[in-house]
Design a protein around this motif. Structure first.
Motif, short mmCIF file in Angstrom:
data_model
loop_
_atom_site.label_atom_id
_atom_site.label_comp_id
_atom_site.label_asym_id
_atom_site.label_seq_id
_atom_site.Cartn_x
_atom_site.Cartn_y
_atom_site.Cartn_z
N LEU A 20 49.21 -7.54 -17.41
CA LEU A 20 49.38 -7.52 -16.22
C LEU A 20 49.91 -8.35 -14.89
CD1 LEU A 20 49.38 -5.18 -13.81
CD2 LEU A 20 46.68 -5.86 -13.66
N THR A 24 53.57 -8.86 -13.36
CA THR A 24 53.44 -8.54 -12.14
C THR A 24 53.14 -9.32 -11.20
OG1 THR A 24 51.64 -7.39 -12.57
CG2 THR A 24 52.95 -6.14 -13.36
N THR A 177 54.95 -3.41 -5.03
CA THR A 177 53.94 -3.82 -5.82
C THR A 177 52.22 -2.59 -5.47
OG1 THR A 177 54.97 -6.51 -6.33
CG2 THR A 177 52.75 -5.91 -7.38
N TRP A 181 50.42 -0.28 -8.33
CA TRP A 181 49.49 -0.80 -9.38
C TRP A 181 48.21 1.02 -8.63
CZ3 TRP A 181 48.08 -6.04 -8.06
CH2 TRP A 181 48.75 -7.27 -8.76
N THR A 184 49.44 4.15 -10.44
CA THR A 184 49.48 4.58 -11.27
C THR A 184 48.02 3.93 -12.23
OG1 THR A 184 51.96 2.94 -12.05
CG2 THR A 184 50.40 2.88 -14.23
N GLY A 185 47.64 3.44 -11.71
CA GLY A 185 46.20 3.39 -11.93
C GLY A 185 45.12 4.13 -11.87
#
Length: 209
Positions: A20, A24, A177, A181, A184-185
């Motif tokens: 990560l 990113t 971004t 996150w 997706t998280g």
């Protein structure tokens, strides 16, 4: 039947953190520094240089180059080439959104084919024994999780497009971004917790000797 262990969210996060940072957070910081100092095209080139630098570092050290890193580098190179040909920064940032929609389509198409994409991806992180995969509840779980991830991809693409159309580039990069996150998280957390409860409810983990 062989026992298997479902990774904890903490373990997954610890494993994913270095990737990560590399994929990113560090590129984001470099992008902003270049954007502030030299402009948007220089910021894009900085991101491209970082990607190939990560590959070169691994090759020099004779380390394995992750396929995700190679695909990411190819992707950003293609995006840069198209944006350069069109002279449009907007096109550069639009392309990943189209790719995200294609991924959502891949999740959906995998369902009629009887091979839920979520099941294939899960095998990369937690290989499951055949007796677990053969369970009817597990098959239904992967079908539903595949739908969930299709929704996550569509939501990500929609949010990205909205931000791209309404925000300046600097704000867009950070907001995109952060949104990625969170979505997706959340998808990962829901998937892992849901599966752990399914396994516990149906007693799919055999006792170890």
């Amino acid at each position: 039947m062989a026992a298997f262990e479902i990774p904890r969210l903490r373990d997954l996060a610890r494993h994913a953190l270095p990737h990560l940072l590399e994929a990113t957070l560090i590129p984001l910081v470099l992008f902003y520094a270049a954007l502030w100092a030299m402009g948007v095209w220089a910021a894009i080139l900085t991101g491209l240089t970082w990607s190939y630098g990560c590959i070169a570092r691994r090759l020099i050290r004779r380390e394995r180059v992750p396929g995700v890193l190679v695909l990411g580098s190819v992707g950003i190179t293609t995006r840069f080439a198209v944006a350069l040909a069109t002279g449009s920064v907007f096109v550069f940032f639009l392309q990943p959104t189209l790719g995200t929609l294609l991924v959502a389509g891949a999740f959906l198409v995998s369902l009629p084919a009887g091979r839920p994409l979520a099941q294939k991806l899960a095998a990369d992180f937690c290989p499951l024994p055949d007796h677990v995969l053969a369970h009817a509840s597990v098959r239904r779980f992967f079908e539903r999780i595949t739908l969930l991830w299709a929704f996550v991809q569509v939501a990500n693409a929609g949010a990205t497009l909205l931000l791209l159309l309404t925000q300046p580039i600097g704000v867009f990069v950070v907001a995109k971004t952060a949104t990625g996150w969170v979505l997706t998280g959340s998808g990962i957390a829901v998937s892992v917790v849901w599966f752990r409860r399914l396994v516990a409810r149906h007693d799919l983990v055999p006792a170890t000797a």
